[in-house]
Design a protein around this motif. Sequence first.
Motif, PDB file in Angstrom:
ATOM      1  N   ARG A  36       6.382  -5.783   9.624  1.00 24.38           N
ATOM      2  CA  ARG A  36       6.185  -7.098   9.012  1.00 24.38           C
ATOM      3  C   ARG A  36       6.977  -8.203   9.703  1.00 24.38           C
ATOM      4  O   ARG A  36       6.537  -9.354   9.754  1.00 24.38           O
ATOM      5  CB  ARG A  36       6.558  -7.022   7.524  1.00 24.38           C
ATOM      6  N   LEU A  37       8.159  -7.894  10.244  1.00 23.16           N
ATOM      7  CA  LEU A  37       8.955  -8.923  10.914  1.00 23.16           C
ATOM      8  C   LEU A  37       8.245  -9.465  12.146  1.00 23.16           C
ATOM      9  O   LEU A  37       8.337 -10.655  12.457  1.00 23.16           O
ATOM     10  CB  LEU A  37      10.336  -8.380  11.275  1.00 23.16           C
ATOM     11  N   VAL A  38       7.529  -8.599  12.863  1.00 26.77           N
ATOM     12  CA  VAL A  38       6.756  -9.056  14.022  1.00 26.77           C
ATOM     13  C   VAL A  38       5.611  -9.945  13.550  1.00 26.77           C
ATOM     14  O   VAL A  38       5.327 -10.991  14.149  1.00 26.77           O
ATOM     15  CB  VAL A  38       6.214  -7.853  14.836  1.00 26.77           C
ATOM     16  N   ILE A  76      -8.753  -1.311  16.439  1.00 25.46           N
ATOM     17  CA  ILE A  76      -8.834  -0.020  15.747  1.00 25.46           C
ATOM     18  C   ILE A  76      -8.372   1.065  16.716  1.00 25.46           C
ATOM     19  O   ILE A  76      -8.725   1.049  17.882  1.00 25.46           O
ATOM     20  CB  ILE A  76     -10.296   0.244  15.305  1.00 25.46           C
ATOM     21  N   ARG A  77      -7.487   1.965  16.348  1.00 21.65           N
ATOM     22  CA  ARG A  77      -7.065   2.252  15.014  1.00 21.65           C
ATOM     23  C   ARG A  77      -5.612   1.851  14.802  1.00 21.65           C
ATOM     24  O   ARG A  77      -5.239   1.466  13.692  1.00 21.65           O
ATOM     25  CB  ARG A  77      -7.332   3.739  14.830  1.00 21.65           C
ATOM     26  N   SER A  78      -4.790   1.900  15.820  1.00 19.96           N
ATOM     27  CA  SER A  78      -3.360   1.627  15.619  1.00 19.96           C
ATOM     28  C   SER A  78      -3.104   0.202  15.148  1.00 19.96           C
ATOM     29  O   SER A  78      -2.153  -0.046  14.404  1.00 19.96           O
ATOM     30  CB  SER A  78      -2.564   1.919  16.894  1.00 19.96           C
ATOM     31  N   GLY A  79      -3.940  -0.741  15.541  1.00 16.79           N
ATOM     32  CA  GLY A  79      -3.772  -2.126  15.103  1.00 16.79           C
ATOM     33  C   GLY A  79      -3.902  -2.294  13.604  1.00 16.79           C
ATOM     34  O   GLY A  79      -3.340  -3.219  13.012  1.00 16.79           O
ATOM     35  N   GLU A  80      -4.651  -1.370  12.974  1.00 15.42           N
ATOM     36  CA  GLU A  80      -4.819  -1.441  11.525  1.00 15.42           C
ATOM     37  C   GLU A  80      -3.509  -1.200  10.785  1.00 15.42           C
ATOM     38  O   GLU A  80      -3.361  -1.595   9.629  1.00 15.42           O
ATOM     39  CB  GLU A  80      -5.878  -0.436  11.077  1.00 15.42           C
ATOM     40  N   ALA A  81      -2.539  -0.558  11.440  1.00 11.32           N
ATOM     41  CA  ALA A  81      -1.227  -0.340  10.831  1.00 11.32           C
ATOM     42  C   ALA A  81      -0.511  -1.658  10.572  1.00 11.32           C
ATOM     43  O   ALA A  81       0.402  -1.720   9.740  1.00 11.32           O
ATOM     44  CB  ALA A  81      -0.374   0.555  11.742  1.00 11.32           C
ATOM     45  N   MET A  82      -0.915  -2.729  11.254  1.00  8.64           N
ATOM     46  CA  MET A  82      -0.261  -4.022  11.099  1.00  8.64           C
ATOM     47  C   MET A  82      -0.958  -4.908  10.073  1.00  8.64           C
ATOM     48  O   MET A  82      -0.444  -5.964   9.706  1.00  8.64           O
ATOM     49  CB  MET A  82      -0.195  -4.724  12.466  1.00  8.64           C
ATOM     50  N   ARG A  87      -1.464  -9.055   5.499  1.00 13.55           N
ATOM     51  CA  ARG A  87      -1.967  -9.352   4.148  1.00 13.55           C
ATOM     52  C   ARG A  87      -0.828  -9.648   3.165  1.00 13.55           C
ATOM     53  O   ARG A  87      -0.982 -10.462   2.256  1.00 13.55           O
ATOM     54  CB  ARG A  87      -2.814  -8.202   3.625  1.00 13.55           C
ATOM     55  N   ASP A  88       0.327  -9.004   3.351  1.00 13.67           N
ATOM     56  CA  ASP A  88       1.482  -9.283   2.504  1.00 13.67           C
ATOM     57  C   ASP A  88       1.927 -10.732   2.646  1.00 13.67           C
ATOM     58  O   ASP A  88       2.413 -11.346   1.689  1.00 13.67           O
ATOM     59  CB  ASP A  88       2.660  -8.362   2.856  1.00 13.67           C
ATOM     60  N   CYS A  89       1.792 -11.272   3.850  1.00 14.10           N
ATOM     61  CA  CYS A  89       2.217 -12.653   4.121  1.00 14.10           C
ATOM     62  C   CYS A  89       1.115 -13.668   3.810  1.00 14.10           C
ATOM     63  O   CYS A  89       1.411 -14.777   3.377  1.00 14.10           O
ATOM     64  CB  CYS A  89       2.627 -12.792   5.592  1.00 14.10           C
TER      65      CYS A  89
END
Length: 200
Positions: A36-38, A76-82, A87-89
């Motif tokens: 999230r910091l990134v 997709i797929r590793s980018g989905e981890a971000m 969405r939190d922000c």
Amino acid sequence: MGTPEEMHMGITKSKFQNLTEDIPNLKLLPSNDQIRLVIEESLNQLPFSKMDIVTPTGATYHGLKYERGNCGVSVIRSGEAMEQGLRDCCRSIRIGKILIESDAETHEARIVYARFPEDIAQRKVLLMYPIMSTGNTIIKAVNVLKEHHVLEENIILSNLFSTPMATKCVLTTFPQLKMLTSEIHQIAPNHFGQKYFGTD
């Protein structure tokens, strides 16, 4: 030889200074284990304007708001981890997706799937891809965005780990793109996706 702290970051201070002098659109964040910091720092690169809000107590708060026209695009797929961090922000932000695979024989990256907001050409784009080894996948992804008329200077690459080769390759190919990363190291942790999604 750098200090232990510098070596832990994967690149010595002198090497990093040379890299950032050659590539001014690269921003290296303090190393941390929070995606999230990134994302938050990537969002800080977006345009905003001043806005006054009247709170429930009747006081006026002088704040900021993002200009309209931002979106995320995850590889997709590793980018989905971000995506969750984004969405939190920004709960209502639209997120597009790109699926890129490497040919088993030629190792050439090819687009399998791409879906973006219809007006993506008018938007600032946070391109999410946590691990870069060669830069080939991101070069392909940026080319697809440019084919959809996204301006290079409107793309911000949000990344966690990158090799020096991949960093230089991407930012010399696209000198107007901005890149934020938390670590530059000769060896990228390519097991990230398996660890994150629990499929290793």
